[in-house]
Each structure stands twice: as C-alpha cells, then as structure tokens.
Design a protein around this motif. Sequence first.
Motif, short mmCIF file in Angstrom:
data_model
loop_
_atom_site.label_atom_id
_atom_site.label_comp_id
_atom_site.label_asym_id
_atom_site.label_seq_id
_atom_site.Cartn_x
_atom_site.Cartn_y
_atom_site.Cartn_z
N PRO A 64 0.82 -1.22 0.00
CA PRO A 64 0.00 0.00 0.00
C PRO A 64 0.85 1.27 0.00
CG PRO A 64 -0.70 -1.53 1.73
CD PRO A 64 0.58 -2.06 1.18
N ASN A 65 2.10 1.17 0.42
CA ASN A 65 2.95 2.36 0.44
C ASN A 65 3.65 2.61 -0.89
OD1 ASN A 65 2.32 2.97 3.09
ND2 ASN A 65 3.86 1.52 3.86
N GLY A 66 3.28 1.80 -1.88
CA GLY A 66 3.83 2.06 -3.20
C GLY A 66 5.18 1.42 -3.45
N HIS A 67 5.64 0.55 -2.55
CA HIS A 67 6.89 -0.17 -2.82
C HIS A 67 6.60 -1.38 -3.70
CE1 HIS A 67 7.81 1.53 1.37
NE2 HIS A 67 8.41 2.31 0.47
N THR A 68 7.51 -1.65 -4.60
CA THR A 68 7.35 -2.81 -5.46
C THR A 68 8.51 -3.76 -5.27
OG1 THR A 68 6.06 -1.62 -7.11
CG2 THR A 68 7.24 -3.57 -7.87
N THR A 69 8.18 -5.04 -5.07
CA THR A 69 9.22 -6.05 -4.91
C THR A 69 9.08 -7.05 -6.06
OG1 THR A 69 8.83 -5.85 -2.54
CG2 THR A 69 10.20 -7.72 -3.29
N VAL A 70 10.19 -7.35 -6.69
CA VAL A 70 10.17 -8.37 -7.74
C VAL A 70 10.90 -9.58 -7.20
CG1 VAL A 70 11.08 -8.98 -10.01
CG2 VAL A 70 9.98 -6.77 -9.67
N ALA A 71 10.22 -10.72 -7.19
CA ALA A 71 10.82 -11.91 -6.59
C ALA A 71 10.23 -13.18 -7.18
CB ALA A 71 10.59 -11.90 -5.08
#
Length: 874
Positions: free
Chosen positions: A422-429
């Motif tokens: 929700p805070n706009g962080h994106t994780t690619v995993a």
Amino acid sequence: MKEELSTRYEPSAFEQKLYAFWEREGFFTPVADREKPKFSIVIPPPNVTGRLHIGHALVMTLQDIITRWKRMSGFNTLWLPGTDHAGIATQMMVERELIKEGTSRVELGHDKFVERVWQWKAQHATEIKDQLTRLGASCDWTRERFTLEEHLSYAVRYVFVKLYEDGLIYRDLAMVNWCPQCGTAISDVEVDFRERNGKLYHIAYPIEDSDRRLIIATTRPETMLGDTGVAVHPDDERYQELIGKFAILPIANRRIRIVADPILVDREFGTGVVKVTPSHDKNDYEAGLRNNLPQMQVIGEDARMTAAAGAEFAGLDRMDARKKVVQTLKEQGFLVKVEDHLHNVGVHGRCDTDIEPMISRQWFVKIAPLAEPAIEAVRNGTIRIFPQAWEATYFNWMENIHDWTISRQLWWGHRIPAYHCPNGHTTVAMDDPGKCPQCGEPVKQETDVLDTWFSSGLWPFSTMGWPDNTPDVQTFYPTDTLITGFDILFFWVARMIMFGLRFTGKAPFTQVFLNGLVRDEYGEKMSKTKGNVIDPLDVVNEVGADALRFTLAVNASGRDIPLGRSRIQGYSAFVNKIWNASRFAMMHIDTDLRAAGSIDRDQLHTVERWILSRLNEATSQVNKSLSAFRFDEASNAIYAFFWHEFCDWYIEMAKPVLLGKHGSEDDRRLAKRVLLEVLDRSLRLLHPFMPFVTDEIWLKLGGHEPSVMVAPYPVAEDVLEDPDAERMMHAVQSIITLVRNARAERGFTPKDRFKLYVHGNDDRESNFFRDYAYLLIELARLTEVIVGGEPPAGTQQDVVDGIHIAIEFPEKVISQEQLERTKREIEKSEKELASLDTKLANEQFVKNAPARVVQQAQARQTELRARLEKLKQN
RNA sequence: GCGGGAUUAGCUCAGUGGUAGAGCGUCUCCUUUACACGGAGAGGGUCGGGGGUUCGAAUCCCUCAUCCCGCACCA
C-alpha cells in the motif's frame, strides 16, 4: 518373399497403424546420452487457439523431413513438441464462446474464467496432437510441453527476476499501443498498418488577440478536444511572430500555446502547422514533453470520450465523437475544408481494432543490451538464416529496435512476479514475499500478465528443464535447427536468440530456415472469411499424408506457396506410382533383405551399373539439398529418379530378363537382386518425405531394422558411380526415343515393328550394341537390330549421341507434314551449326573459353554436320 | 523515406557466365500381363524494357517499368 502388396494403394489402411507402431516402439524418443552425436529441434509451438491449418502442415512437414533424415543418418535425434498458451488470442476465443453462451469473462470472474481457458486448452492441445500424428510428425510425445505449465512458468519468473535485477526490466509511464477491444497494451510488432481511405480535416484555430487564424489539418478531429498546443517550425517565416502566443481551441475554448518544434513539424506538409495532442499520439507525446505542454486524456481505455472531453462528448465512442466534432466545427464555422486522404492506420493484428495510442504505466524490457549480441551472432555466422536474404531484414529490424512492452492487461498468461504494497513499494521476486521487505505491509501480486512471446522466447531451453541443468539440457541444448514461418522472425526467432544468448550463453540454434506462406491456388491468402482454408486432416483423409507431405516439400521454396486441392492430387499420383512399382518389384523378388547377399559388382551388366549409378547420383543430390534446406530440389531429385529413371526405363529394361525372355538364370537372379537393392535404397531415400507408404512397403522387404525409419539413410558411394555405363545407356535411350519418334511421326502404331541398323564407332561399341540389342528390340519395338555394315538405301538415317543409325520402314510413307518437319529440323540444325562455326572461328573464344567448353562445341559441331548429311538424304 | 524480394512456357516455379528446365495444364496416339492416379510422343519461351561489361549474359553492372514484403512516417 511371400508378402505382397494389395492391388490398390489405400493409405487409410496402414497410416494410423504404422504411427501407433512407431510410437509404441519408442522410435521418437531418444535417450539423453551425451556420447552420441545428437540432433535436436524444437517445434514452433502452435497456439492452442484452434486447429492446425495447412500452413502448420507445411512447417511441421519440413521439420519432420529434417528430423527423420537426421535420425536415419545416425544422430541421436530429438524433436520436441508442444503448444503455446497464446495469451490474447486464446482469451479472445474463449470470450467469444462465453458471449455465445450469454455470459462473459467479467461475469464469470477471474478464477472461473481461467479454469474455462484451461478446459479449452486441454481440448485443443489434444486435437493438435492428433493432427500432427496424422501428418506423421515424429515428435517425442513423452517430452511434450506447454508454455504455461509449471516448470516453464518457473523459467519465466526466473528470467523476469534476473532481468529486473540486471536493470533490464523497468516499469514506467509511457505512450503505448492500446487495444480498446482487448483492453490491453500491446507491443510495437503486434501493430499492423492498414492502408485506409480517410479524410483530412482542415480546421481553423483562432489566435488570441488577433484576427489571424491558424489552419491545422488532422485525420482524427476528435483528438482536438485533447489538444494542449499548436506547433510550427521555428524557421518558418510565416509563423515567426506567433511563437509563444496562444491559440483558442475551438469548441473547448481553451487557450493553447503556440510552440516551435523542428522535429514534429514538416514545413512542407499541409499548412506547416500541427495540433499537439500529447495524450493520444506518439509524436505529440514526445513533442509535449519537449515543449512542456500539459497532457490531457480525452479518450479512455474503452475508446470512449472521457469527462475531460467536455460534457457533450463524454461517453461517446471515438468514431461517434469524430462525427459530432466535425458537425460542431462546421456549425461554428471552424471547418475549412475536408479532403480525401489515403493513410495508414495502426490496428491490432489479432482483432483488427484501431490502436489507441495511450499513456499508461507498463513494464518494459530495455532491449538494446540484448539486441547487440543477437546481431553479432548472426553477423559472425554463429547463427545462419536460410534463405540468407532474411538476414538483411533481421539486421534492419534489430538495429532499429525499441524497448519491448511486456505487460498485458489479460487474465490468461504468466502473472508478473512483482508485489506491490500500500505504500507504493514494489518487490520483484521468484516467490510471494508475503510482506513488503521495505515497510512490512502486506503485498499484492501484480495483476498484469506477460506478453506470450516472453515465454516463447525461452522455449528452446525452458522445455528441456532449464534453468536446471537437466540431462536434456546437457544433451540436447543448444538445438541445431529451427524451422518456422518468416512472419514470426521478430516476434519469436529474434527473441529466442536474445534470451538464449543472455541466459544460456549459447545461441539456441545454429540454423534457422524460414518457410513461406501457404496461399490458395489463386495466390490468395487463406482465411476463414474467404472460405478457402484447407484443413490438413481433410487432405490426409482424401489422399493420404504422404501425398500432402510431398506436395508441400516440392513447393517449399519461395515466399508464397500456392497450394490448391488439384496441386495436391497431382502428387498422389506419384505415391500411387511408388506403390505400383513396388508391387511389381515384389512380384519378382524372391528373397528378403536379410537373406540377400551382397552384390558382386563384377557380374553386373551395364543396365544394372547404370541404374545404381543414377540412384547414387540422386542420393548425393538429396543429401546435399537437404543440408541446404532445398526441399524442392531434394524432392524433385527423388521424383525424377524414381519415376523417370527407375520406372520409365529400368523396370522396362529389366522386364525381358525378369520374365525369362532374355539372359541366363544367373542374369535373372542378379536382376532380381538389383531390383531389390534399388527398391530398398529408394524407399530409405524417400522415407523422410513419405514416412507411411515407404515403411508399409519396406517392412515387407524383410530388412534387418524393425522399421525403415531407423534404417540407415543412403549416402553416395564413389564405387557406384559409373560414367561409362551412363554414357552407353544414354545412347541406348536416345536411339529408342528416336525410333519411337520416327514411328509416331510417320503415323505407325506401336504394333508396327521395324528393322534397325546401328553402327558403333569402334569394336567396343559394336559389341555393346550386339549384347544389348534386346533392349532396343523390346523398348523400341523392333524386329531385329543389325550392328555394323552399311544400311540399305531407302532407310531413314540419323545420328544420335555420335551413333549412326538407320530405320527400315516398310515403305516410304512421307506425308507433307513429315516433309515440313524434316525441313524445319534441318533449318534448325543448320542455324545452330552456323553459329557454332562462327564461334569456333572466333580466336577469342578458342583462346578464352575453358577447354571443356571448346571441346563440347567441337563435338557438337561434328555431330551436327554428320546429322545434317543424313537428314538431307532422307 | 529506409531495407529486402520478384518479373523465365497457359499456370506455379527451378535455373548465379558456356547450345533455355521441371511439375501441372493443352494436343495426338496407345486398355503392351505394376500402375489409365498409366504408357509413348508433340506443341509452347526474343528469360519485363533499354543500355553496358565479356569471346560468350536468364545469370554480372547501370537504368526504366510493374508488382510484393518488412520497417519507419504520414498533422
């Protein structure tokens, strides 16, 4: 030899039975044994959208020809089959089905919908396998793959994460090609340009605090509602003082800035003034950024006007909005003129809907770092493309390549392994991290899926188990050959090369053959709407797979391959010929291949040495042509040999001996042995092209191997070459043809027999013609052949292949027609002789031309002189 | 605009320096014991036009014409 062939060739009687046998015996399935030389090829996975069409039949047949050829040539051979999930296309098909059922994708919901697509996939993958089976494709079904299955999806995630970590995948707001019909972004290569007769609308934009008006021209007047500027060329004197001022946008009555932009504006085109709509045009988007113009979206994802377009337009479809805008402009006096205008409109290749350029947040692959090594691999010959002309096209595209939009707003495909909090962080995993590594908030996976070609790009190695280092990867990767249509050179071939080099460090294949496009017999592209589509299965049911395959092989060269029913039927005659010739042979052969000893070449007669030499030549040609992907040359070489040399000449020449009319019992045994030899080699040579009929016959010959498909492929052997036998048999054939000719010209029927005088040039030749006089008697239908001596007066004399002959006809029935024909013949020969004389008299020619050519000319001169002399006597 | 390809027999196409080819179609003759889905013959092309290089050009070069396919652009 007890087994015989049925009197009629009926492919349906054995094709499916044989395929089941091959598959059961495991002939299609290689062992991952790294000690043996291998050959591997992966199928261009057909889309699971529907059934295979005749174009698939072509590409599959060509692969099977190469595969069977390599397998028989001793390679540990793998042809890996499978299908592609084909994101947009398959989703479209299923949605269409849902609409028929009165429901829809949205109504069904994501999970239920995807379930439905899997059902669709199951059905069509089965159908496709059936079709390939009926074609005779020797795929290893134990290794069948699907782009959306578990392991291949793992490989897709692996590659995505790696590219992201390497900074080659990014997510950004950019102008993309939006398909309002499919509701997704698509890449540049998926856009087709259609030429269309449109209109060019000239519209007057008043200038603030001035009486002047700027006339702009547009093909899409509805986009003016989103104009945020007007551009002119900075060096254009006509508009110098207007730069920096404002125009008043009609209808909307907005002030929009007049800017100078040398890139966007071509002074020569139209009035030299361009409206700028940064949100709905790729060039305007960039011009907007350059000139700091605001963006204003007036068309939505559904191709309807947004609220920003103004209350009276909001909700209207873009085409309706166009009409209304034009109407309004006209009423308010802003429409200056409307011209017809031919232009190209970008449409989505899959659904033919006009593309709406739109600013949207999408995932992209930064392509330049991938393209560079891919260009180099073709440049330095690591990968060779056939026909070679395609390499230029490949370079042209690769060197001007743009970043690749890989995200799709679809439900059917590989979900992008990116997780947003929700805070706009994106994780690619690789796997769901559960919580955001940065702030600990719960994450949700990206709903977008990947472009189908992203997974197809990994096909040659993901199908073998990569990124794991499986035995298959170790044994069969990289593959050797890729055969596919030229239409997916950019979509697929280029991307496999880029991914393959980046991730495996190896070119995924070393040779690419691009086949042409199958059209109907009138050269029209096949399409369901035209109703000229041919279902390969219908053809197989009609004439058998072998006839279809051979027709495809013969026509395989060329960019357009015209293929109608009549054309296919032509080659079914050839299969029938093979059947009947084999039937004849097997009536006489009385030993099987296992029992047959080797042939003692010293005992062979010229006829037999000749046919073995000719077969050897055809063998050499076929192997050579297949190495160069010249399927037309290869198939024609077999066709010509089998029909026109083996059937038309050899079988007829062998008949007198086989039937006991000529020669000893030993001669007869030898003739049978050679007949078996030629049939065996021919069937093996033919097998890659016609797998079914060849094995059906070959199995009855009793060979050592359990099937012709695992018997060794013939290779040319020097010992079989026999120029002397070829020369003498050529003379025999020429004499026979000449006699047949003369008979027909004089109006005699085949029943009428004559006496023939032959004059050998030396003792050796004379002896030869005495020994083989029976051939002339049988095939030219003569009463007797007299070798040597002067022919009596009144005979028709001629010279052929340097041999003087004379035919004694019962009486001189010379028609006017015949006289004229002879006259024409003489004139033609005289003309040729004259030109030869001139040529040989020319010192330059004699000096510069190769000796061989000069000799040929001299020989021809001598023959023509002799021949003319004879002809004039007649 | 950039790049590529094509133009050879009625049709579809091979043929990259040495006397124009194939398949199909057309015409004639033939039910000869493997095949009429056959056999034996015949006719049919100034190799798109023009120019050049060469002893010699369908083939190499230039030019024109027509057509096709990519890519880019088309306010």
